[in-house]
Scaffold this motif. Structure first.
Motif, PDB file in Angstrom:
ATOM      1  N   VAL A 201       2.231  -0.111   9.523  1.00 14.95           N
ATOM      2  CA  VAL A 201       2.993   1.099   9.852  1.00 14.95           C
ATOM      3  C   VAL A 201       2.937   2.033   8.649  1.00 14.95           C
ATOM      4  N   VAL A 202       2.759   3.321   8.938  1.00 16.69           N
ATOM      5  CA  VAL A 202       2.654   4.326   7.864  1.00 16.69           C
ATOM      6  C   VAL A 202       3.659   5.450   8.098  1.00 16.69           C
ATOM      7  N   TYR A 203       4.136   5.998   6.973  1.00 16.60           N
ATOM      8  CA  TYR A 203       5.064   7.133   7.027  1.00 16.60           C
ATOM      9  C   TYR A 203       4.631   8.234   6.088  1.00 16.60           C
ATOM     10  N   SER A 204       4.918   9.456   6.501  1.00 13.73           N
ATOM     11  CA  SER A 204       5.072  10.555   5.564  1.00 13.73           C
ATOM     12  C   SER A 204       6.544  10.522   5.181  1.00 13.73           C
ATOM     13  N   ALA A 205       6.847  10.105   3.935  1.00  8.53           N
ATOM     14  CA  ALA A 205       8.243  10.057   3.476  1.00  8.53           C
ATOM     15  C   ALA A 205       8.760  11.463   3.171  1.00  8.53           C
ATOM     16  N   THR A 206       7.823  12.410   3.164  1.00  8.65           N
ATOM     17  CA  THR A 206       8.134  13.837   3.004  1.00  8.65           C
ATOM     18  C   THR A 206       9.145  14.304   4.050  1.00  8.65           C
ATOM     19  N   LYS A 207       9.143  13.669   5.202  1.00  6.92           N
ATOM     20  CA  LYS A 207       9.937  14.131   6.327  1.00  6.92           C
ATOM     21  C   LYS A 207      11.361  13.563   6.243  1.00  6.92           C
ATOM     22  N   HIS A 208      11.787  12.723   7.182  1.00  7.62           N
ATOM     23  CA  HIS A 208      13.203  12.315   7.210  1.00  7.62           C
ATOM     24  C   HIS A 208      13.627  11.518   5.982  1.00  7.62           C
ATOM     25  N   ILE A 209      12.700  10.780   5.361  1.00  6.68           N
ATOM     26  CA  ILE A 209      13.092   9.882   4.273  1.00  6.68           C
ATOM     27  C   ILE A 209      13.577  10.701   3.078  1.00  6.68           C
ATOM     28  N   ASP A 210      12.830  11.733   2.694  1.00  6.09           N
ATOM     29  CA  ASP A 210      13.401  12.691   1.738  1.00  6.09           C
ATOM     30  C   ASP A 210      14.498  13.463   2.469  1.00  6.09           C
ATOM     31  N   GLY A 211      14.118  14.150   3.511  1.00  5.96           N
ATOM     32  CA  GLY A 211      15.102  14.784   4.384  1.00  5.96           C
ATOM     33  C   GLY A 211      15.801  15.995   3.798  1.00  5.96           C
ATOM     34  N   GLN A 212      15.445  16.353   2.567  1.00  3.64           N
ATOM     35  CA  GLN A 212      16.083  17.524   1.991  1.00  3.64           C
ATOM     36  C   GLN A 212      15.045  18.462   1.385  1.00  3.64           C
ATOM     37  N   GLY A 213      13.803  18.348   1.916  1.00  5.84           N
ATOM     38  CA  GLY A 213      12.775  19.334   1.609  1.00  5.84           C
ATOM     39  C   GLY A 213      12.325  19.396   0.163  1.00  5.84           C
ATOM     40  N   ARG A 214      12.366  18.262  -0.579  1.00  7.30           N
ATOM     41  CA  ARG A 214      12.115  18.344  -2.017  1.00  7.30           C
ATOM     42  C   ARG A 214      10.732  17.886  -2.443  1.00  7.30           C
ATOM     43  N   CYS A 215      10.283  16.745  -1.958  1.00  9.46           N
ATOM     44  CA  CYS A 215       9.029  16.227  -2.514  1.00  9.46           C
ATOM     45  C   CYS A 215       8.171  15.565  -1.435  1.00  9.46           C
ATOM     46  N   LEU A 216       6.900  15.377  -1.787  1.00  6.29           N
ATOM     47  CA  LEU A 216       5.970  14.676  -0.903  1.00  6.29           C
ATOM     48  C   LEU A 216       6.010  13.180  -1.199  1.00  6.29           C
ATOM     49  N   GLY A 217       5.701  12.386  -0.196  1.00  6.18           N
ATOM     50  CA  GLY A 217       5.588  10.947  -0.413  1.00  6.18           C
ATOM     51  C   GLY A 217       5.112  10.284   0.857  1.00  6.18           C
ATOM     52  N   GLY A 218       4.625   9.048   0.709  1.00  2.00           N
ATOM     53  CA  GLY A 218       4.205   8.285   1.874  1.00  2.00           C
ATOM     54  C   GLY A 218       4.331   6.811   1.575  1.00  2.00           C
ATOM     55  N   ILE A 219       4.187   5.983   2.597  1.00  2.00           N
ATOM     56  CA  ILE A 219       4.246   4.536   2.381  1.00  2.00           C
ATOM     57  C   ILE A 219       3.471   3.814   3.480  1.00  2.00           C
ATOM     58  N   ILE A 220       2.840   2.700   3.074  1.00  2.00           N
ATOM     59  CA  ILE A 220       2.090   1.821   3.980  1.00  2.00           C
ATOM     60  C   ILE A 220       2.803   0.481   3.963  1.00  2.00           C
ATOM     61  N   LEU A 221       3.153  -0.053   5.136  1.00  2.00           N
ATOM     62  CA  LEU A 221       3.853  -1.350   5.202  1.00  2.00           C
ATOM     63  C   LEU A 221       3.091  -2.294   6.119  1.00  2.00           C
ATOM     64  N   SER A 222       3.011  -3.565   5.703  1.00  2.00           N
ATOM     65  CA  SER A 222       2.298  -4.548   6.525  1.00  2.00           C
ATOM     66  C   SER A 222       2.635  -5.962   6.058  1.00  2.00           C
ATOM     67  N   SER A 223       1.813  -6.916   6.507  1.00  2.00           N
ATOM     68  CA  SER A 223       1.983  -8.295   6.041  1.00  2.00           C
ATOM     69  C   SER A 223       1.413  -8.408   4.626  1.00  2.00           C
ATOM     70  N   LYS A 224       1.877  -9.426   3.902  1.00  2.00           N
ATOM     71  CA  LYS A 224       1.371  -9.631   2.544  1.00  2.00           C
ATOM     72  C   LYS A 224      -0.133  -9.932   2.586  1.00  2.00           C
ATOM     73  N   ASP A 225      -0.552 -10.713   3.565  1.00  2.00           N
ATOM     74  CA  ASP A 225      -1.978 -11.068   3.660  1.00  2.00           C
ATOM     75  C   ASP A 225      -2.846  -9.840   3.869  1.00  2.00           C
ATOM     76  N   TRP A 226      -2.428  -8.952   4.790  1.00  2.00           N
ATOM     77  CA  TRP A 226      -3.248  -7.764   5.058  1.00  2.00           C
ATOM     78  C   TRP A 226      -3.335  -6.886   3.814  1.00  2.00           C
TER      79      TRP A 226
END
Ligand SMILES: *Cc1c(COP(=O)(O)O)cnc(C)c1O
Length: 394
Positions: A201-226
């Motif tokens: 699963v991938v996110y642009s953290a720029t959106k709701h995770i920051d949620g206050q229009g300040r910075c860019l960011g993203g994250i990739i989440l998965s199993s440890k093996d992958w």
């Protein structure tokens, strides 16, 4: 213990690392490198015998807190924080592919995501088939012997269509392909793709995770093996790492994520119902309404509506521009998930580079408008839309 906490508690306390000073708020570690007490300690760390930090491009304490907090929320084993959402999505897709492989992707994708699979990947010999992702039969038909990745976003930008994530995951598993889900529009609160069978699963953290229009960011989440097998080396050596300052901003964003998304979703549901009754409006698309064409899939895979509403004005581009220009509280901007309500006209902004027929396929007409609801008082948003609509010729 931590894993049994409810989401709001995980988002305030999860993943915290405290220094010897016992700071209450998470610290920002703005450092590139890390000190080894002895040569043998440096050797051990490079051998992987101790899991301390080596270099900020590989990982660092503030980023580690952000990654761990996101893992708790998402139910993922491991994660990598990236400089932007696009850094996350391009890395998640490209790190696992080589020339001769094939991607099947839903065509309703964020513009830059579509560029990655449709334009960039083929330059490196990776084939791609784009389909209408709403129908599972299209996914099945597009599979080739060399299909390694399936990619989708749900709900989609800007017309809030949904894809049956569990259905696509099942097809991916039958052929040993990996399903990557861009979960930005659902937020990590309303949909858990890993629980539905997605692999990454991938996110642009720029959106709701920051949620206050300040910075860019993203994250990739998965199993440890992958992550160990696919992303670990790619991430270290291509360098999409997030700035620790941004990781800190996003950690603080996570603390208030449930409060903001709740208010935004209440505003969105109310605005969707209001718009559905307006003469100038031909159609409203909102995942929380019973008249959404895919309400059955939404009920199966989402626990909340959306913070966005899409609607179509009968008067086309002229009406859309008149509405946007008459708004006072709601701002014209192509961003989303912000504390401020933002409105955009996809045909002339976010989706202007698509061919006319591609836009039509996605249901984007000259009168389509996308509204991202903020955390303002809903009364003021309704009043603003009401006064602006009064200036639009139906
Ligand atoms: C914004 C967005 C992206 C890209 O994220 P950036 O942080 O702008 O790089 C990708 N997918 C979706 C659905 C988005 O909304």
């Amino acid at each position: 213990m931590t894993r049994n906490w409810k989401p709001a508690t995980k988002l305030v306390h999860g993943g915290s690392l405290r220094s010897q000073f016992g700071e209450m708020s998470e610290a920002i570690f703005l450092t590139q490198g890390f000190l080894y007490e002895t040569s043998a300690a440096a050797e051990a760390r490079f051998k992987g015998e101790d899991d301390g930090f080596i270099y900020a491009r590989y990982g660092s304490p503030t980023n580690d807190m952000f990654e761990k907090r996101m893992c708790l929320l998402e139910g993922a084993e491991d994660a990598r924080a990236t400089a932007s959402g696009m850094a996350a999505i391009s890395a998640a897709i490209l790190c696992q592919l080589k020339a001769g492989d094939h991607i099947v992707a839903a065509r309703a994708l964020f513009g830059s995501c579509r560029y990655i699979v449709e334009t960039l990947a083929p330059r490196y010999g990776i084939g791609c088939t784009l389909i209408d992702g709403r129908d599972l039969a299209n996914w099945e038909k597009a599979i080739q012997p060399n299909t390694k990745v399936m990619f989708l976003e749900s709900p989609t930008n800007p017309t809030l269509e949904v894809v049956d994530i569990a259905g696509v995951a099942k097809l991916a598993n039958q052929i040993g392909a990996k399903l990557v889900v861009d979960n930005v529009f659902a937020t990590p609160l309303f949909q858990h793709p890993l629980d539905l069978g997605a692999h990454i699963v991938v996110y642009s953290a720029t959106k709701h995770i920051d949620g206050q229009g300040r910075c860019l960011g993203g994250i990739i989440l998965s199993s440890k093996d992958w992550i160990d097998e696919n992303l670990h080396d790619y991430f270290r050596h291509t360098g999409p790492a997030m700035s620790p300052f941004n990781a800190w901003t996003l950690l603080k964003g996570l603390e208030t994520l449930p409060l903001r998304v709740k208010q935004q979703t209440e505003n969105a549901a109310r605005v969707a119902d209001f718009l559905a009754d307006q003469k100038a409006v031909a159609k409203v698309i909102y995942p929380g309404r019973a008249d959404h064409p895919q309400a059955d899939i939404i009920a199966k895979q989402m626990t909340g509506g959306s913070t966005l509403v899409a609607f179509e004005l009968k008067g086309g581009k002229e009406a859309a521009f008149a509405l946007q220009d008459a708004l006072d509280v709601i701002c014209i901007s192509n961003n989303l998930g912000d504390a401020k309500s933002l409105i955009t006209h996809p045909a002339t902004t976010t989706h202007k580079n698509l061919k006319d027929e591609d836009r039509a396929e996605l249901g984007i007409s000259a009168g389509t408008v996308r509204l991202s609801l903020g955390i303002e008082d809903g009364d003021d948003l309704i009043a603003d839309l009401e006064q602006a609509l009064s200036k639009v010729k139906a």
